[in-house]
Scaffold this motif. Structure first.
Motif, PDB file in Angstrom:
ATOM      1  N   LEU A  39     -25.450  -3.685 -22.480  1.00 55.62           N
ATOM      2  CA  LEU A  39     -24.455  -3.669 -22.950  1.00 55.62           C
ATOM      3  C   LEU A  39     -23.484  -4.391 -22.074  1.00 55.62           C
ATOM      4  CD1 LEU A  39     -21.269  -2.826 -24.958  1.00 55.62           C
ATOM      5  CD2 LEU A  39     -21.257  -0.556 -23.165  1.00 55.62           C
ATOM      6  N   LEU A  40     -23.626  -4.496 -20.906  1.00 55.74           N
ATOM      7  CA  LEU A  40     -23.124  -4.906 -20.092  1.00 55.74           C
ATOM      8  C   LEU A  40     -23.499  -6.617 -19.577  1.00 55.74           C
ATOM      9  CD1 LEU A  40     -23.172  -2.374 -16.550  1.00 55.74           C
ATOM     10  CD2 LEU A  40     -21.633  -3.090 -18.245  1.00 55.74           C
ATOM     11  N   THR A  41     -24.698  -6.646 -20.035  1.00 59.52           N
ATOM     12  CA  THR A  41     -25.889  -7.959 -20.023  1.00 59.52           C
ATOM     13  C   THR A  41     -24.491  -8.701 -20.953  1.00 59.52           C
ATOM     14  OG1 THR A  41     -27.550  -6.694 -18.939  1.00 59.52           O
ATOM     15  CG2 THR A  41     -27.611  -9.459 -20.418  1.00 59.52           C
ATOM     16  N   GLU A  42     -24.278  -7.511 -22.190  1.00 61.70           N
ATOM     17  CA  GLU A  42     -24.068  -8.763 -23.808  1.00 61.70           C
ATOM     18  C   GLU A  42     -22.427  -9.025 -23.211  1.00 61.70           C
ATOM     19  OE1 GLU A  42     -25.513 -10.009 -26.100  1.00 61.70           O
ATOM     20  OE2 GLU A  42     -23.425 -10.519 -27.099  1.00 61.70           O
ATOM     21  N   MET A  43     -21.595  -7.889 -22.854  1.00 60.48           N
ATOM     22  CA  MET A  43     -20.091  -7.881 -23.009  1.00 60.48           C
ATOM     23  C   MET A  43     -19.909  -9.512 -21.856  1.00 60.48           C
ATOM     24  SD  MET A  43     -17.669  -5.738 -20.779  1.00 60.48           S
ATOM     25  CE  MET A  43     -18.337  -5.528 -19.255  1.00 60.48           C
ATOM     26  N   VAL A  44     -20.852  -9.881 -20.644  1.00 60.20           N
ATOM     27  CA  VAL A  44     -20.675 -10.932 -19.934  1.00 60.20           C
ATOM     28  C   VAL A  44     -20.702 -11.891 -20.673  1.00 60.20           C
ATOM     29  CG1 VAL A  44     -21.845 -12.298 -18.155  1.00 60.20           C
ATOM     30  CG2 VAL A  44     -21.017  -9.794 -17.443  1.00 60.20           C
ATOM     31  N   SER A  45     -22.183 -11.963 -21.510  1.00 63.23           N
ATOM     32  CA  SER A  45     -22.713 -12.941 -22.456  1.00 63.23           C
ATOM     33  C   SER A  45     -21.302 -13.586 -23.342  1.00 63.23           C
ATOM     34  CB  SER A  45     -23.922 -13.212 -22.251  1.00 63.23           C
ATOM     35  OG  SER A  45     -24.126 -13.513 -23.541  1.00 63.23           O
ATOM     36  N   SER A  46     -21.183 -12.647 -23.768  1.00 65.86           N
ATOM     37  CA  SER A  46     -20.252 -13.036 -25.431  1.00 65.86           C
ATOM     38  C   SER A  46     -18.653 -13.564 -24.951  1.00 65.86           C
ATOM     39  CB  SER A  46     -19.760 -11.527 -25.818  1.00 65.86           C
ATOM     40  OG  SER A  46     -20.843 -10.957 -26.291  1.00 65.86           O
TER      41      SER A  46
END
Lengths: 135, 177
Positions: free
Chosen positions: B13-20
């Motif tokens: 989730l954290l990775t995707e949040m930063v990526s998004s």
């Protein structure tokens, strides 16, 4: 019986009849809470403070307060005359748990009134079982 | 007690949040992305501080609250306490975690330094939100480094610098770190 429970901090939620008078009681008791908090006698940092506060001339109410670490105050107004300390503490503990869950809702805006139906139901259940258990 | 979620879900989730936020919502506007991520962290920290202070007696002063962040709060979030706390006694605190868990899976390429800093805004926001809910408004920023030749070769040292205006003696302080 519990007449009113209020959460005051940045938001307030009340469930009561006779709202205006109870708002008045709650506001007065907030002053007492502030007074107690600002003149600490350093008798130990206790989480709950119970105080038998405001006995009104016509009707007798007992007002209990509870202050969390995040400066949110819970006020309980009851017309029961023989309320046990342990019951009130239990009540506040369960109420605190319900409050934390309601506030953890990502759609809840801090500072606004809590509008969660689940919270209302839980509080309702806690209020109903107040004083009924013998433990 | 309560429902739990797996740690890898949080990582993802954290990775995707930063990526998004960096590549989609605010592509080419890293400051905006950073601010948004930090704001999300702020709300999360606010809510978590309610939950983790529930069973505790009230803090008698600000230092108690900061110690709570360093020990219990950090343990709940990152499964360990911080390793070092320093202060200049004028409102600035440095919290050091020698093995920051949320970066444990990241590689140490040098070009990724800028990208890695994006992953720090969320934890900084959490800390800022938690402290502000405990009555200590502050500014929080973080830095990472590798400890050379240490017992944890692939780990990152996170230094969180926190400045609480209310605790500093400078009357004109505007939260400059």
């Amino acid at each position: 019986m519990i007449v009113c429970v209020a959460v005051v901090g940045h938001q307030s939620f009340t469930e009561a009849d006779d709202a205006l008078k109870l708002h008045h009681i709650v506001h007065c008791s907030l002053d007492v809470v502030d007074e107690r908090v600002n003149n600490p006698k350093k008798s130990g940092p206790t989480l709950n403070e119970t105080f038998l506060g405001l006995l009104y001339p016509t009707e007798n109410y007992k007002v209990y307060g509870y202050l969390t670490n995040t400066k949110v105050k819970f006020i309980l107004v009851t017309t029961d005359l023989d309320v046990r300390d342990v019951d009130v503490r239990n009540f506040f503990r369960r109420f605190h748990a319900a409050y934390v869950d309601a506030v953890s809702n990502p759609f809840h805006v801090p500072g606004k009134k809590i509008t969660s139906r689940t919270f209302a139901e839980r509080v309702s259940n806690i209020v109903k079982s107040f004083g009924l258990s013998s433990t | 007690m309560g429902r739990e979620v797996s740690e890898s879900c949080i990582d993802s989730l954290l990775t995707e949040m930063v990526s998004s936020y960096c590549n989609r919502f605010y592509a080419n506007k890293p400051e905006l992305a950073a601010r948004r991520i930090e704001a999300i962290g702020y709300q999360v920290g606010h809510q978590l501080s309610e939950r983790y202070t529930m069973e505790r007696p009230r803090f008698s002063d600000h230092l108690e609250a900061i110690k709570f962040i360093c020990k219990d709060f950090w343990s709940e979030l990152f499964k360990k306490q911080i390793d070092n706390l320093k202060t200049n006694h004028r409102g600035t605190f440095v919290l050091q975690d020698n093995r920051f868990r949320w970066l444990a899976r990241m590689s140490a390429e040098s070009k990724a330094a800028q990208a890695m800093s994006m992953y720090l805004y969320f934890p900084c926001g959490i800390i800022r939100g938690a402290l502000s809910n405990l009555g200590i408004p502050c500014a929080v920023s973080a830095d990472i480094s590798n400890l050379p030749a240490c017992e944890y070769p692939e780990s990152y040292v996170l230094c969180v610098v926190m400045h609480a205006c209310s605790l500093c003696s400078n009357g004109h302080c505007h939260g400059q770190l």
